[in-house]
Design a protein around this motif. Structure first.
Motif, PDB file in Angstrom:
ATOM      1  N   ALA A  21       0.938  -1.377  -0.091  1.00  0.00           N
ATOM      2  CA  ALA A  21       0.014   0.159  -0.055  1.00  0.00           C
ATOM      3  C   ALA A  21       1.007   1.244  -0.043  1.00  0.00           C
ATOM      4  CB  ALA A  21      -1.046  -0.083   1.075  1.00  0.00           C
ATOM      5  N   ALA A  22       2.049   1.409   0.662  1.00  0.00           N
ATOM      6  CA  ALA A  22       2.915   2.187   0.934  1.00  0.00           C
ATOM      7  C   ALA A  22       3.507   2.655  -0.440  1.00  0.00           C
ATOM      8  CB  ALA A  22       3.948   2.353   1.859  1.00  0.00           C
ATOM      9  N   ALA A  23       3.901   1.462  -1.238  1.00  0.00           N
ATOM     10  CA  ALA A  23       4.709   1.535  -2.428  1.00  0.00           C
ATOM     11  C   ALA A  23       3.795   2.240  -3.597  1.00  0.00           C
ATOM     12  CB  ALA A  23       5.061   0.191  -2.862  1.00  0.00           C
ATOM     13  N   ARG A  24       2.333   1.660  -3.522  1.00  0.00           N
ATOM     14  CA  ARG A  24       1.414   2.127  -4.298  1.00  0.00           C
ATOM     15  C   ARG A  24       1.166   3.465  -4.185  1.00  0.00           C
ATOM     16  NH1 ARG A  24      -2.690  -0.282  -7.637  1.00  0.00           N
ATOM     17  NH2 ARG A  24      -4.440   1.336  -8.153  1.00  0.00           N
ATOM     18  N   ALA A  25       0.906   3.972  -3.000  1.00  0.00           N
ATOM     19  CA  ALA A  25       0.880   5.308  -2.699  1.00  0.00           C
ATOM     20  C   ALA A  25       1.963   6.501  -3.150  1.00  0.00           C
ATOM     21  CB  ALA A  25       0.507   5.664  -1.136  1.00  0.00           C
ATOM     22  N   GLN A  26       3.243   5.769  -3.205  1.00  0.00           N
ATOM     23  CA  GLN A  26       4.250   6.372  -3.512  1.00  0.00           C
ATOM     24  C   GLN A  26       4.227   6.635  -5.157  1.00  0.00           C
ATOM     25  OE1 GLN A  26       6.848   8.124  -1.660  1.00  0.00           O
ATOM     26  NE2 GLN A  26       7.130   8.651  -4.102  1.00  0.00           N
ATOM     27  N   ASP A  27       4.047   5.448  -5.867  1.00  0.00           N
ATOM     28  CA  ASP A  27       3.800   5.341  -7.312  1.00  0.00           C
ATOM     29  C   ASP A  27       2.833   6.625  -7.641  1.00  0.00           C
ATOM     30  OD1 ASP A  27       5.708   3.698  -7.208  1.00  0.00           O
ATOM     31  OD2 ASP A  27       4.216   1.962  -7.699  1.00  0.00           O
ATOM     32  N   GLU A  28       1.670   6.533  -7.059  1.00  0.00           N
ATOM     33  CA  GLU A  28       0.728   7.412  -7.321  1.00  0.00           C
ATOM     34  C   GLU A  28       0.995   8.881  -7.248  1.00  0.00           C
ATOM     35  OE1 GLU A  28      -2.846   5.905  -5.468  1.00  0.00           O
ATOM     36  OE2 GLU A  28      -3.144   4.280  -6.561  1.00  0.00           O
ATOM     37  N   CYS A  29       1.429   9.115  -6.238  1.00  0.00           N
ATOM     38  CA  CYS A  29       2.333  10.493  -5.934  1.00  0.00           C
ATOM     39  C   CYS A  29       3.448  10.809  -7.061  1.00  0.00           C
ATOM     40  CB  CYS A  29       2.605  10.516  -4.625  1.00  0.00           C
ATOM     41  SG  CYS A  29       3.537  12.074  -4.033  1.00  0.00           S
ATOM     42  N   ASP A  30       4.139  10.067  -7.435  1.00  0.00           N
ATOM     43  CA  ASP A  30       4.988  10.216  -8.330  1.00  0.00           C
ATOM     44  C   ASP A  30       4.348  10.593  -9.956  1.00  0.00           C
ATOM     45  OD1 ASP A  30       7.191   9.827  -6.730  1.00  0.00           O
ATOM     46  OD2 ASP A  30       7.632   7.913  -7.382  1.00  0.00           O
ATOM     47  N   ALA A  84       3.407   6.842 -15.892  1.00  0.00           N
ATOM     48  CA  ALA A  84       2.476   5.854 -15.812  1.00  0.00           C
ATOM     49  C   ALA A  84       3.266   4.469 -16.413  1.00  0.00           C
ATOM     50  CB  ALA A  84       1.071   5.976 -16.213  1.00  0.00           C
ATOM     51  N   ALA A  85       3.800   4.681 -17.646  1.00  0.00           N
ATOM     52  CA  ALA A  85       4.487   3.581 -18.338  1.00  0.00           C
ATOM     53  C   ALA A  85       5.722   3.291 -17.453  1.00  0.00           C
ATOM     54  CB  ALA A  85       4.883   4.313 -19.668  1.00  0.00           C
ATOM     55  N   GLN A  86       6.422   4.247 -16.813  1.00  0.00           N
ATOM     56  CA  GLN A  86       7.651   4.115 -16.320  1.00  0.00           C
ATOM     57  C   GLN A  86       7.383   3.319 -14.960  1.00  0.00           C
ATOM     58  OE1 GLN A  86       8.803   8.255 -16.031  1.00  0.00           O
ATOM     59  NE2 GLN A  86      10.761   8.001 -17.161  1.00  0.00           N
ATOM     60  N   ILE A  87       6.373   3.831 -14.319  1.00  0.00           N
ATOM     61  CA  ILE A  87       5.978   2.788 -13.020  1.00  0.00           C
ATOM     62  C   ILE A  87       5.501   1.716 -13.531  1.00  0.00           C
ATOM     63  CG2 ILE A  87       4.322   2.697 -11.379  1.00  0.00           C
ATOM     64  CD1 ILE A  87       6.192   5.097 -10.765  1.00  0.00           C
ATOM     65  N   ALA A  88       4.932   1.330 -14.515  1.00  0.00           N
ATOM     66  CA  ALA A  88       4.617  -0.044 -14.979  1.00  0.00           C
ATOM     67  C   ALA A  88       5.702  -0.813 -15.252  1.00  0.00           C
ATOM     68  CB  ALA A  88       3.616  -0.166 -16.245  1.00  0.00           C
ATOM     69  N   ARG A  89       6.705  -0.402 -16.068  1.00  0.00           N
ATOM     70  CA  ARG A  89       8.058  -1.050 -16.311  1.00  0.00           C
ATOM     71  C   ARG A  89       8.742  -1.385 -14.934  1.00  0.00           C
ATOM     72  NH1 ARG A  89       8.115   2.275 -20.615  1.00  0.00           N
ATOM     73  NH2 ARG A  89       9.339   3.797 -19.630  1.00  0.00           N
ATOM     74  N   GLU A  90       8.766  -0.308 -14.216  1.00  0.00           N
ATOM     75  CA  GLU A  90       9.567  -0.553 -12.733  1.00  0.00           C
ATOM     76  C   GLU A  90       8.873  -1.637 -12.059  1.00  0.00           C
ATOM     77  OE1 GLU A  90       9.858   3.062 -10.590  1.00  0.00           O
ATOM     78  OE2 GLU A  90      11.010   3.936 -12.220  1.00  0.00           O
ATOM     79  N   ASN A  91       7.594  -1.689 -12.214  1.00  0.00           N
ATOM     80  CA  ASN A  91       6.776  -2.680 -11.306  1.00  0.00           C
ATOM     81  C   ASN A  91       6.711  -4.258 -11.987  1.00  0.00           C
ATOM     82  OD1 ASN A  91       6.474  -0.988  -9.313  1.00  0.00           O
ATOM     83  ND2 ASN A  91       4.666  -0.296  -9.827  1.00  0.00           N
ATOM     84  N   GLY A  92       7.663  -4.429 -13.107  1.00  0.00           N
ATOM     85  CA  GLY A  92       7.687  -5.584 -13.754  1.00  0.00           C
ATOM     86  C   GLY A  92       6.441  -5.612 -14.872  1.00  0.00           C
ATOM     87  N   GLY A  93       5.864  -4.752 -15.202  1.00  0.00           N
ATOM     88  CA  GLY A  93       4.858  -4.830 -16.397  1.00  0.00           C
ATOM     89  C   GLY A  93       5.465  -4.317 -17.396  1.00  0.00           C
ATOM     90  N   GLY A  94       4.485  -4.339 -18.693  1.00  0.00           N
ATOM     91  CA  GLY A  94       5.007  -4.144 -19.987  1.00  0.00           C
ATOM     92  C   GLY A  94       4.828  -4.886 -21.023  1.00  0.00           C
ATOM     93  N   ARG A  95       4.182  -4.788 -22.010  1.00  0.00           N
ATOM     94  CA  ARG A  95       3.754  -5.668 -23.003  1.00  0.00           C
ATOM     95  C   ARG A  95       4.958  -6.620 -23.794  1.00  0.00           C
ATOM     96  NH1 ARG A  95      -0.321  -2.043 -26.191  1.00  0.00           N
ATOM     97  NH2 ARG A  95       1.581  -0.914 -26.519  1.00  0.00           N
ATOM     98  N   ARG A  96       6.270  -5.780 -23.548  1.00  0.00           N
ATOM     99  CA  ARG A  96       7.222  -6.655 -24.219  1.00  0.00           C
ATOM    100  C   ARG A  96       7.485  -7.735 -23.428  1.00  0.00           C
ATOM    101  NH1 ARG A  96       7.691  -2.518 -27.400  1.00  0.00           N
ATOM    102  NH2 ARG A  96       8.716  -0.577 -27.234  1.00  0.00           N
ATOM    103  N   GLU A  97       7.294  -7.877 -22.325  1.00  0.00           N
ATOM    104  CA  GLU A  97       7.611  -9.224 -21.702  1.00  0.00           C
ATOM    105  C   GLU A  97       6.487 -10.365 -21.862  1.00  0.00           C
ATOM    106  OE1 GLU A  97      10.339  -9.510 -19.749  1.00  0.00           O
ATOM    107  OE2 GLU A  97      10.629  -7.696 -20.313  1.00  0.00           O
ATOM    108  N   ILE A  98       5.596 -10.239 -22.805  1.00  0.00           N
ATOM    109  CA  ILE A  98       4.339 -11.175 -22.626  1.00  0.00           C
ATOM    110  C   ILE A  98       4.927 -12.306 -23.802  1.00  0.00           C
ATOM    111  CG2 ILE A  98       2.020 -11.281 -23.591  1.00  0.00           C
ATOM    112  CD1 ILE A  98       1.332  -8.819 -22.554  1.00  0.00           C
ATOM    113  N   LYS A  99       4.912 -13.360 -23.651  1.00  0.00           N
ATOM    114  CA  LYS A  99       5.357 -14.309 -24.555  1.00  0.00           C
ATOM    115  C   LYS A  99       3.926 -15.174 -24.746  1.00  0.00           C
ATOM    116  CE  LYS A  99       9.964 -14.533 -23.394  1.00  0.00           C
ATOM    117  NZ  LYS A  99      10.649 -15.212 -22.596  1.00  0.00           N
TER     118      LYS A  99
END
Length: 67
Positions: free
Chosen positions: A17-26, A34-49
């Motif tokens: 919850a604290a990490a999410r609050a920090q991400d939303e604040c950033d 939002a794309a940078q946060i997604a990549r840092e959190n392990g998201g991103g379509r390039r990783e999909i196989k």
């Protein structure tokens, strides 16, 4: 992350919850997109196989390769 022996679901939930609050604040402040946060959190379509021979899977995979 801590070992399973000392794992606490409540503590982990508080950390997330604290990490999410920090991400939303950033995002709101413009410090990160939002794309940078997604990549840092392990998201991103390039990783999909996508695996499969069906027409539906090939069509879906081609969509991700072209974006």
């Amino acid at each position: 992350m801590k070992s399973e022996k000392n794992f606490s679901f409540d503590q982990r939930a508080a950390e997330k919850a604290a990490a999410r609050a920090q991400d939303e604040c950033d995002i709101r402040s413009g410090a990160a997109s939002a794309a940078q946060i997604a990549r840092e959190n392990g998201g991103g379509r390039r990783e999909i196989k996508l695996i499969g021979r069906s027409e539906r899977m090939r069509k879906l995979a081609s969509f991700y390769r072209n974006t």
